[in-house]
Design a protein around this motif. Structure first.
Motif, PDB file in Angstrom:
ATOM      1  N   MET A 194       0.850  -1.198   0.000  1.00  0.00           N
ATOM      2  CA  MET A 194       0.000   0.000   0.000  1.00  0.00           C
ATOM      3  C   MET A 194       0.879   1.238   0.000  1.00  0.00           C
ATOM      4  SD  MET A 194      -3.176  -1.074   2.494  1.00  0.00           S
ATOM      5  CE  MET A 194      -4.224   0.268   1.886  1.00  0.00           C
ATOM      6  N   CYS A 223      -4.220   7.285  -2.098  1.00  0.00           N
ATOM      7  CA  CYS A 223      -3.789   5.998  -1.564  1.00  0.00           C
ATOM      8  C   CYS A 223      -3.863   4.971  -2.687  1.00  0.00           C
ATOM      9  CB  CYS A 223      -4.695   5.593  -0.411  1.00  0.00           C
ATOM     10  SG  CYS A 223      -4.314   4.000   0.326  1.00  0.00           S
ATOM     11  N   PHE A 225      -4.294   1.345   5.921  1.00  0.00           N
ATOM     12  CA  PHE A 225      -3.011   2.069   5.906  1.00  0.00           C
ATOM     13  C   PHE A 225      -3.306   3.562   6.122  1.00  0.00           C
ATOM     14  CE2 PHE A 225       1.334   2.485   5.505  1.00  0.00           C
ATOM     15  CZ  PHE A 225       1.816   3.069   4.341  1.00  0.00           C
ATOM     16  N   PHE A 252       6.782  -0.471   7.249  1.00  0.00           N
ATOM     17  CA  PHE A 252       6.582   0.571   6.252  1.00  0.00           C
ATOM     18  C   PHE A 252       7.896   1.329   6.065  1.00  0.00           C
ATOM     19  CE2 PHE A 252       6.366   3.559   9.728  1.00  0.00           C
ATOM     20  CZ  PHE A 252       5.602   2.951  10.713  1.00  0.00           C
ATOM     21  N   TYR A 310       5.255   4.029   2.030  1.00  0.00           N
ATOM     22  CA  TYR A 310       4.708   2.807   1.483  1.00  0.00           C
ATOM     23  C   TYR A 310       4.952   1.659   2.453  1.00  0.00           C
ATOM     24  CZ  TYR A 310       9.400   1.540  -0.278  1.00  0.00           C
ATOM     25  OH  TYR A 310      10.738   1.235  -0.399  1.00  0.00           O
ATOM     26  N   SER A 311       4.124   0.627   2.287  1.00  0.00           N
ATOM     27  CA  SER A 311       4.207  -0.546   3.154  1.00  0.00           C
ATOM     28  C   SER A 311       4.047  -1.787   2.285  1.00  0.00           C
ATOM     29  CB  SER A 311       3.092  -0.497   4.200  1.00  0.00           C
ATOM     30  OG  SER A 311       2.973  -1.735   4.870  1.00  0.00           O
ATOM     31  N   SER A 341      -2.750   0.620  -3.896  1.00  0.00           N
ATOM     32  CA  SER A 341      -2.306  -0.701  -3.460  1.00  0.00           C
ATOM     33  C   SER A 341      -2.035  -1.578  -4.665  1.00  0.00           C
ATOM     34  CB  SER A 341      -3.347  -1.367  -2.553  1.00  0.00           C
ATOM     35  OG  SER A 341      -4.466  -1.818  -3.297  1.00  0.00           O
ATOM     36  N   VAL A 375       2.528   7.058   9.472  1.00  0.00           N
ATOM     37  CA  VAL A 375       1.610   6.009   9.038  1.00  0.00           C
ATOM     38  C   VAL A 375       1.671   4.845  10.010  1.00  0.00           C
ATOM     39  CG1 VAL A 375       1.731   6.550   6.565  1.00  0.00           C
ATOM     40  CG2 VAL A 375       3.375   4.948   7.574  1.00  0.00           C
ATOM     41  N   ARG A 392       0.569   0.344   9.905  1.00  0.00           N
ATOM     42  CA  ARG A 392       0.024  -0.764   9.106  1.00  0.00           C
ATOM     43  C   ARG A 392      -0.203  -1.938  10.056  1.00  0.00           C
ATOM     44  NH1 ARG A 392       0.779  -3.012   3.776  1.00  0.00           N
ATOM     45  NH2 ARG A 392      -1.226  -4.023   3.361  1.00  0.00           N
TER      46      ARG A 392
END
Lengths: 114, 112
Positions: free
Chosen positions: B32, B91, B74, B55, B48-49, B93, B66, B68
């Protein structure tokens, strides 16, 4: 460092014409390239995804090609319609110092004139 | 229908306040992303993760945070340390490095 360029920044064509949008990238070591459209104030909508092993993808009136060796992709739109008016972006996926990296172009704003 | 849901669509914040933008996906994607989009500029990666509880910072992480904790969620917090937070936040993914990237409809944050 990967750089993605989209030229021209804006394009206007009469309805019914076929047109080509361009995307160029500097590093050919990519996983894939994706084309999106974005309407004003909205998110990005995926149009076509081309994996690095593929040369082209087609969806309806859209055809995207990929030439990794020359660092180029084109998005061909056939028989353009006013509803095609939007900003079109390309993005390449690759790796940068061991981390995944998505790099976007700044887009081409397309206007179809009725 | 599978997709990505961002909320709120519009948000107004006073200077000095933290705000949290929600992003939920039901596509079962591992990765994500949060992007920021300013007029006339391209998308810039914030965070990002690639997996739950992990992340990485993107190009413009300063002033943002953020978490996760769940695969499908997210959230992005815009803190008071972000000097110019007024922007359109997106956002996204995807599944792995080669999967198709999907976006939510975006959240527009305005600082008053």
């Amino acid at each position: 460092k990967q750089e993605v360029t989209q030229i021209p920044a804006a394009l206007s064509v009469p309805e019914g014409e076929n047109l080509v949008l361009n995307c160029s990238f500097t590093d050919s070591a990519i996983y894939n390239l994706q084309w999106f459209r974005q309407d004003p104030g909205k998110g990005l909508t995926s149009l076509l995804l081309i994996q690095s092993s593929q040369r082209e993808q087609t969806s309806g009136r859209l055809n995207a090609s990929l030439d990794k060796s020359s660092g180029r992709s084109t998005l061909y739109i056939a028989a353009s319609q006013p509803g095609d008016s939007a900003t079109y972006l390309c993005a390449v996926s690759g790796r940068n110092f061991g981390n995944e990296k998505l790099t976007f172009g700044t887009g081409t704003r397309l206007t179809i004139i009725p | 229908d599978g997709g990505i849901t961002q909320s709120p669509k519009y948000l107004f914040r006073k200077e000095g306040q933290n705000v949290t933008l929600s992003c939920e996906q039901n596509l079962n994607h591992d990765a994500m992303y949060w992007y920021r989009q300013d007029p006339g500029q391209g998308l810039r990666l914030i965070y990002y993760s690639q997996i739950v509880n992990d992340f990485q910072k993107g190009d413009i992480a300063e002033g943002y945070s953020v978490s996760r904790e769940k695969k499908e969620s997210f959230p992005l917090t815009v803190t008071s340390a972000q000097k110019n937070p007024t922007a359109f936040y997106l956002c996204a993914s995807r599944q792995g490095y080669t999967g198709e990237l999907f976006f939510g409809e975006g959240s527009r944050l305005t600082v008053l």
